[in-house]
Design an enzyme around this catalytic site. Structure first.
Site, mmCIF file in Angstrom:
data_model
loop_
_atom_site.group_PDB
_atom_site.id
_atom_site.type_symbol
_atom_site.label_atom_id
_atom_site.label_comp_id
_atom_site.label_asym_id
_atom_site.label_seq_id
_atom_site.Cartn_x
_atom_site.Cartn_y
_atom_site.Cartn_z
ATOM 1 N N ASP A 71 0.806 -1.221 0.000
ATOM 2 C CA ASP A 71 0.000 0.000 0.000
ATOM 3 C C ASP A 71 0.841 1.273 0.000
ATOM 4 O O ASP A 71 0.300 2.375 0.088
ATOM 5 C CB ASP A 71 -0.947 0.012 1.214
ATOM 6 C CG ASP A 71 -2.219 -0.789 0.945
ATOM 7 O OD1 ASP A 71 -2.430 -1.188 -0.215
ATOM 8 O OD2 ASP A 71 -2.990 -1.011 1.899
ATOM 9 N N ARG A 101 0.442 -1.922 7.435
ATOM 10 C CA ARG A 101 0.994 -0.714 6.821
ATOM 11 C C ARG A 101 2.076 -0.060 7.679
ATOM 12 O O ARG A 101 2.671 0.945 7.261
ATOM 13 C CB ARG A 101 -0.131 0.299 6.534
ATOM 14 C CG ARG A 101 -1.141 -0.207 5.509
ATOM 15 C CD ARG A 101 -1.963 0.905 4.907
ATOM 16 N NE ARG A 101 -1.144 1.823 4.093
ATOM 17 C CZ ARG A 101 -1.645 2.878 3.442
ATOM 18 N NH1 ARG A 101 -2.925 3.147 3.505
ATOM 19 N NH2 ARG A 101 -0.851 3.667 2.735
ATOM 20 N N ARG A 148 -9.031 5.208 11.263
ATOM 21 C CA ARG A 148 -7.596 5.066 11.066
ATOM 22 C C ARG A 148 -6.770 5.978 11.965
ATOM 23 O O ARG A 148 -5.597 5.723 12.189
ATOM 24 C CB ARG A 148 -7.243 5.355 9.603
ATOM 25 C CG ARG A 148 -7.900 4.410 8.607
ATOM 26 C CD ARG A 148 -7.517 2.958 8.887
ATOM 27 N NE ARG A 148 -7.984 2.073 7.852
ATOM 28 C CZ ARG A 148 -7.316 1.828 6.721
ATOM 29 N NH1 ARG A 148 -6.171 2.403 6.497
ATOM 30 N NH2 ARG A 148 -7.806 0.997 5.823
ATOM 31 N N HIS A 177 -11.193 7.416 5.432
ATOM 32 C CA HIS A 177 -10.246 8.525 5.572
ATOM 33 C C HIS A 177 -10.978 9.827 5.245
ATOM 34 O O HIS A 177 -11.908 9.834 4.425
ATOM 35 C CB HIS A 177 -9.084 8.378 4.575
ATOM 36 C CG HIS A 177 -7.947 7.531 5.057
ATOM 37 N ND1 HIS A 177 -7.220 6.714 4.213
ATOM 38 C CD2 HIS A 177 -7.384 7.385 6.282
ATOM 39 C CE1 HIS A 177 -6.275 6.095 4.892
ATOM 40 N NE2 HIS A 177 -6.357 6.481 6.157
ATOM 41 N N CYS A 271 -5.487 9.521 -2.953
ATOM 42 C CA CYS A 271 -4.724 8.557 -2.153
ATOM 43 C C CYS A 271 -3.374 8.244 -2.795
ATOM 44 O O CYS A 271 -2.411 7.901 -2.114
ATOM 45 C CB CYS A 271 -5.506 7.255 -1.986
ATOM 46 S SG CYS A 271 -6.962 7.414 -0.938
#
Lengths: 288, 410
Positions: A71, A101, A148, A177, A271
């Site tokens: 990612d 991540r 998150r 997000h 993103c």
């Protein structure tokens, strides 16, 4: 006649090629490991996005991918950038919620340090996923929390970067997000997806954004708020017809840039980019 | 009982409407707040800070609210995490260890209150972090001899809180009786109330523990205890060598310490009867084997074996024999008792001092304990040793048990 007063940022981006990209785990409702990513296609779409941004007048800087973190292609989540006027530029690396991540943090921290950025860190127990959950608007950072990022991280972020931060509680796991629910367009306007926020968050945005373009739930779920704005060009992963017409009526050039392979992982155009020219000190904030 | 917790929330809580949301959440949860301090930042960059005192109906409510408020950055203040130290040696707690009570206890680990799984007095608190969120760390009491090198043990009093047992609402017979232990109490009423508590426990899946002394047999109460075991009112039995030996003796030979249980007269050579019984049970190898061989066909131990009611016979230095089932290592016996007290809701201490105190030591305060003894001193002694949940009934245990078994329809 366009009355756009372009954003003071968004002319220089960091991107990471999707060499190792794939849906290898599931950490948001869009990710399904059984859905295969076509890597050649992903490469083509990523190149297309880079070319579109350059054509719109932006500079794109590329960071070397790392095969341990698929990612990493979503550079928006690397951290928060603040140029601080004439001072040394500042980078606050993300603390990722999910272990999958967490390996990205030191890779990006090292890259920014090598570029001359001062790397300032959040307390390790606070999760915050960078520009993915912190977008500047009129000198204020709008920071999402719940899925998150932790709310207290916003307070610490504000202290580190010396700018006001307003917290928005995200309430829909599909819009996990803040950069899937909000996109600053110029100094008055922004794409706003109220379905992603609670009532308090909606009131915060209403008070901050003079001319919001409210997205319907269906429009929001297309990821159209996950767009990149370069001057008066809006680069969108998907352009719902009503949204496109309104943007053009305001004088924006709308470019739809297919990033379908990345939507499989729950990420769109925003993103895939990290704005490297955000300066929270030179932009004036709203009246308190 | 209302619970008060102080929360602090900091940041751009005014512009972000975080403070408004936190206050709304408190009220929506049916709790109330009082603003203790509010510092509003001067500029839009300065953080603001609010301290509020939240009052909720009970601990569960404050716990739920704390979880909710934490999401929005409002955290409890004034409470620090428990201080932990590693045990550096098996069987030895770190110096300064927190010494437990038998009350419901919580330790604050990683910013949250964790309930102690098995309250027991005079132990240490060991933290286990094996489980991932959301369960998170667990805390359990560990007696000193069972601590292992490397265990994380709570030291000092910070970050530990205990709660007195909740009094049931309304005045119950046992409540007014708690003021003093006295022989001048209406026994029939006490028996009826105890029977009600045992029914309530059984209906809610709680187990009843009987701790028996030899006087239960001498006073003719053993057949009543056997009835209670047979009809499912007693689920665990603790006793010593003497109780089991006399129970077996009365069933094998009809005497208790050589005295005829039926006629009350000493029998010829009866003083050695209990030794002969112990000897025969030793020949069988265990009480279970003796029951299965038909050596006894009734009594408390017989019913325990045939109904699979677990028992612990703990030894002492003056024991005859002892019976093969007696655990002569007292530390091992207490550990075995610990294994069996889980789920016990009612404990009956019947005409026993040492076993009652030993059992009282390992029971959580939430277990209702009834101490029945002809000697008022025994009852008060148990209460004085910290088992303040003990209800005392000063009476002759034999007739008392008959009344209780009748009341329960055993």
């Amino acid at each position: 006649v366009s009355d756009i007063t372009a954003l003071p940022w968004g002319r220089r981006y960091l991107m990471c090629p999707p060499t190792h990209f794939g849906v290898l785990y599931e950490i948001n409702p869009w990710m399904h490991t059984e859905v295969a990513v076509d890597r050649d296609r992903a490469h083509g779409q990523w190149e297309g996005l880079m070319a579109t941004l350059r054509a719109a007048g932006a500079e794109v800087v590329v960071v070397e991918p790392d095969d341990s973190v698929p990612d990493m292609v979503f550079t928006a989540n690397a951290g928060v950038v603040n140029l601080r006027g004439e001072g040394p530029p500042q980078f606050v690396p993300s603390h990722f919620r999910f272990p999958e991540r967490q390996g990205e943090t030191e890779i990006f921290a090292a890259w920014f340090a090598s570029q001359g950025f001062a790397v300032d860190r959040l307390r390790p127990e606070l999760a915050h996923e960078g520009a993915g959950d912190a977008l500047p608007f009129l000198g204020t950072l709008l920071s999402g929390y719940r899925f998150r990022s932790d709310q207290p991280a916003a307070t610490e972020l504000s202290r580190l970067i010396g700018a006001p931060v307003r917290s928005l509680e995200l309430v829909d796991p599909r819009l996990y997000h803040v950069d899937i629910t909000f996109c600053p367009l110029d100094d008055r306007r922004a794409l706003c997806a109220p379905m992603g926020w609670d009532d308090y968050g909606r009131r915060v945005v209403e008070a901050l954004v003079p001319e919001p373009l409210w997205l319907t739930d269906d429009e929001a779920l297309t990821f159209c708020a996950n767009s990149v704005v370069v001057g008066s060009t809006v680069v969108m992963p998907v352009t719902p017809p009503r949204v496109g017409r309104q943007l053009e009526a305001w004088g924006f050039d709308v470019v739809t840039c297919d990033v379908g392979e990345f939507l499989k992982a729950g990420g769109g155009c925003r993103c895939l980019t990290l704005s490297l020219d955000v300066d929270l000190e030179t932009t004036t904030g709203p009246a308190p | 009982m209302p619970v008060v917790e102080t929360f602090e929330v900091e940041g751009h809580i005014v512009d972000s409407l975080i403070l408004a949301k936190v206050l709304d959440l408190v009220l929506e949860a049916g709790a109330d707040y009082r603003m203790v301090a509010v510092d509003i930042g001067r500029t839009s960059v300065d953080p603001s800070r609010a301290v509020l005192e939240v009052t909720a109906t009970d601990d569960a409510a404050i716990g739920r609210l704390t979880e909710q408020l934490r999401v929005h950055g409002a955290n409890p203040v004034g409470t620090e995490d428990a201080v932990l130290a590693l045990a550096d040696q098996d069987g030895v707690l770190p110096a300064g260890f927190y010494s437990t009570t038998n009350l419901a206890t919580e330790a604050r680990i990683d910013g949250r209150w964790v309930a102690v799984a098995n309250p027991e007095m005079d132990c240490g608190l060991v933290v286990e972090r094996g489980r991932p969120p959301p369960e998170g760390p667990t805390v359990r009491t560990v007696p000193m001899h069972r601590v292992r090198a490397g265990d994380e043990v709570v030291v000092g009093n910070d970050g530990v809180r205990v709660r007195a047992p909740e009094k049931p609402r309304g005045v119950s017979t046992f409540e007014f009786m708690d003021s003093e232990v006295s022989s001048e109490k209406p026994k029939a009423l006490l028996v009826r109330n105890l029977a009600d508590r045992m029914r309530m426990a059984r209906d809610t899946g709680g187990r009843t523990l009987a701790v028996c002394g030899p006087a239960v047999v001498h006073t003719g109460g053993a057949p009543e205890v056997a009835r209670l075991v047979r009809s499912g009112w007693v689920h665990v039995l603790f006793a010593g060598n003497g109780f089991a030996a006399h129970d077996l003796e009365s069933n094998a030979l009809g005497t208790s310490l050589g005295v005829s249980v039926a006629e009350g007269a000493p029998t010829d050579g009866g003083h050695s009867n209990h030794l002969r019984v112990i000897n025969e049970v030793r020949r069988h190898g265990s009480i279970t084997a003796a029951v299965e061989a038909g050596y006894v066909d009734g009594g408390v131990m017989f019913e325990c074996v045939t109904r699979d009611v677990p028992f612990v016979l703990a030894g002492s230095i003056r024991d005859d024999g002892p019976l093969p089932d007696v655990i002569t290592d007292v530390v091992a016996a207490a550990d075995r008792m610990r294994e069996l007290v889980g789920g016990v809701a009612v404990a009956l201490m019947l005409a026993t001092t040492l076993h009652a105190i030993a059992t009282g030591n390992i029971l959580p305060a939430a277990v209702e304990t009834y101490c029945v003894d002809i000697n008022q001193a025994v009852v008060t002694k148990l209460a004085d040793r910290g088992s303040h949940q003990a209800h005392g009934i000063v009476t002759d245990v034999g007739p008392f048990l008959r009344q209780l078994a009748d009341e329960l329809g055993a």
